[in-house]
Scaffold this active site. Structure first.
Site, PDB file in Angstrom:
ATOM      1  N   LEU A  67       0.748  -1.445  -0.057  1.00 47.72           N
ATOM      2  CA  LEU A  67       0.132   0.002   0.001  1.00 47.72           C
ATOM      3  C   LEU A  67       0.900   1.247   0.193  1.00 47.72           C
ATOM      4  CD1 LEU A  67      -2.963  -0.879   2.315  1.00 47.72           C
ATOM      5  CD2 LEU A  67      -2.797  -1.196  -0.258  1.00 47.72           C
TER       6      LEU A  67
ATOM      7  N   GLY B  25     -17.376 -13.246  -0.989  1.00 45.46           N
ATOM      8  CA  GLY B  25     -15.965 -12.731  -1.112  1.00 45.46           C
ATOM      9  C   GLY B  25     -15.298 -12.958   0.122  1.00 45.46           C
TER      10      GLY B  25
ATOM     11  N   ASP C  75     -15.939 -17.449  -3.227  1.00 45.36           N
ATOM     12  CA  ASP C  75     -14.840 -16.556  -3.609  1.00 45.36           C
ATOM     13  C   ASP C  75     -14.266 -17.063  -4.974  1.00 45.36           C
ATOM     14  OD1 ASP C  75     -13.018 -14.225  -4.016  1.00 45.36           O
ATOM     15  OD2 ASP C  75     -13.006 -14.192  -1.665  1.00 45.36           O
TER      16      ASP C  75
ATOM     17  N   LYS D 218     -18.159  -8.892   3.947  1.00 44.55           N
ATOM     18  CA  LYS D 218     -17.168  -7.682   4.764  1.00 44.55           C
ATOM     19  C   LYS D 218     -16.326  -7.010   3.681  1.00 44.55           C
ATOM     20  CE  LYS D 218     -13.572  -7.289   8.176  1.00 44.55           C
ATOM     21  NZ  LYS D 218     -12.433  -6.996   6.863  1.00 44.55           N
TER      22      LYS D 218
ATOM     23  N   HIS E 239     -17.052  -1.483  -0.672  1.00 39.46           N
ATOM     24  CA  HIS E 239     -16.344  -0.122  -0.606  1.00 39.46           C
ATOM     25  C   HIS E 239     -15.436  -0.487  -1.783  1.00 39.46           C
ATOM     26  CE1 HIS E 239     -12.522  -1.087   2.046  1.00 39.46           C
ATOM     27  NE2 HIS E 239     -12.977  -2.324   1.052  1.00 39.46           N
TER      28      HIS E 239
END
Length: 338
Positions: free
Chosen positions: A102, A174, A197, A239, A243
């Protein structure tokens, strides 16, 4: 009295990440164990330069991760135990993911703000970061491990915040390597569970269920939630999925969830909720930083409760309400009668 922060203080936050990442990669928490050790002993255990390690330990002490017990002896604090892979909770894998994946991505934030494009789009890799990165086994391994560390810490909060007694079969859409559904089945012995998934998660999920001793009640189903979601569950969990995606993609996922659920089925979404109006403070900051991470990464966003209500309506779900479970919220939708 603590002095107020300045821009000079805030802009150096990347140094804190680098210090914590170094401690995680050196396995300092594991090496220190339950008692204070000398710098020389720790340097030998973690294969580090003694003088340089002492300077790192001092920095970690200012963060509350270590404790200096004498001039030359340091111990790990309760906070520092979260860097131990066996800690409860442990965020070691998330720290490594943050430090190795990240941080590099965030270096291009300015380009994303100027263009509205993700890092993958700016590189010409397409719109789906997960599809592009999925061909890299190391990225997939680090991503799954990081998600496990976050999920494991909130499973008890999810169980405490929702009554699963009426449910029979719960599907985690997922669900990755099965951390959430596995934790749920461990605490609720009447349930059967499914982790749904991409196929690349299957081997780890099955091994995880075997390790937990729940293989008879937990199973993995491979598929793509943009295409179809298998039926059979009366409750669906998601979860940190919505987003990741723009509204149109979220609507597709939600409609597929609705099609998979029986009449009056329950959908539980675990996400951060962006406040309608933000203020200075760590809670709002965490959500806003995650929102920018979505801009730079997969292209999604953190949403307000109003925005989640609109998403629910777009997929013909009834919005039931939210419950605070720390940095996340448990958002409950209900499928209506056809």
């Amino acid at each position: 009295m603590r002095r107020s922060e300045s821009i000079h203080d805030l802009v150096q936050s990347h140094r804190i990440t680098a210090v914590i990442y170094a401690a995680a990669k050196l396995n300092l928490a594991e090496a220190t164990g339950g008692e204070a050790k000398s710098v020389a002993e720790l340097a030998s255990l973690v294969s580090a330069n003694e003088s340089a390690l002492r300077r790192l330990l001092i920095a970690l002490t200012t963060l509350g991760i270590c404790r200096q017990e004498s001039l030359d002896r340091f111990a790990i604090t309760d906070l520092g135990r979260q860097l131990d892979r066996d800690g409860d909770p442990s965020f070691k894998d998330w720290v490594i993911f943050e430090g190795e994946m990240l941080m590099r991505s965030w270096g291009g934030l300015l380009d994303s703000v100027r263009t509205g494009a993700t890092a993958a789009q700016l590189r010409g890799d397409g719109d789906d970061r997960y599809a592009a990165a999925g061909v890299t086994p190391e990225w997939t391994r680090q991503f799954n491990a990081a998600m496990v560390s976050l999920t494991r810490s909130i499973v008890p909060k999810i169980i405490a915040s929702h009554d699963f007694a009426p449910a029979h079969i719960v599907m985690d859409v997922g669900g990755g390597t099965g951390e959430l559904i596995g934790g749920l089945l461990q605490h609720t012995p009447h349930l059967e569970g499914v982790a749904f998934d991409l196929v690349r998660c299957e081997a780890q999920a099955r091994a995880h269920f075997e390790q937990l001793g729940i293989a008879g009640r937990g199973r993995f189903v491979a598929g793509n939630f943009f295409e179809t979601i298998p039926r059979g569950a009366d409750t669906i969990l998601m979860k940190s999925i919505l987003h990741n995606w723009k509204d149109d993609r979220c609507e597709t996922i939600l409609r597929n969830c609705r099609d998979a659920l029986p009449a009056s089925g329950t959908l539980i979404v675990i996400e951060r909720i962006m406040p309608e109006r933000v203020t200075a403070g760590p809670e709002n900051r965490s959500c806003a930083m995650s929102d920018l991470n979505m801009l730079r990464g997969p292209g999604g966003r953190e949403r307000t409760e109003t925005e989640y209500r609109k998403l629910a309506a777009s997929a013909d779900f009834t919005f039931i309400g939210t419950k605070d479970i720390g940095i996340f919220s448990l958002i409950q939708f209900r499928k209506g009668e056809n």
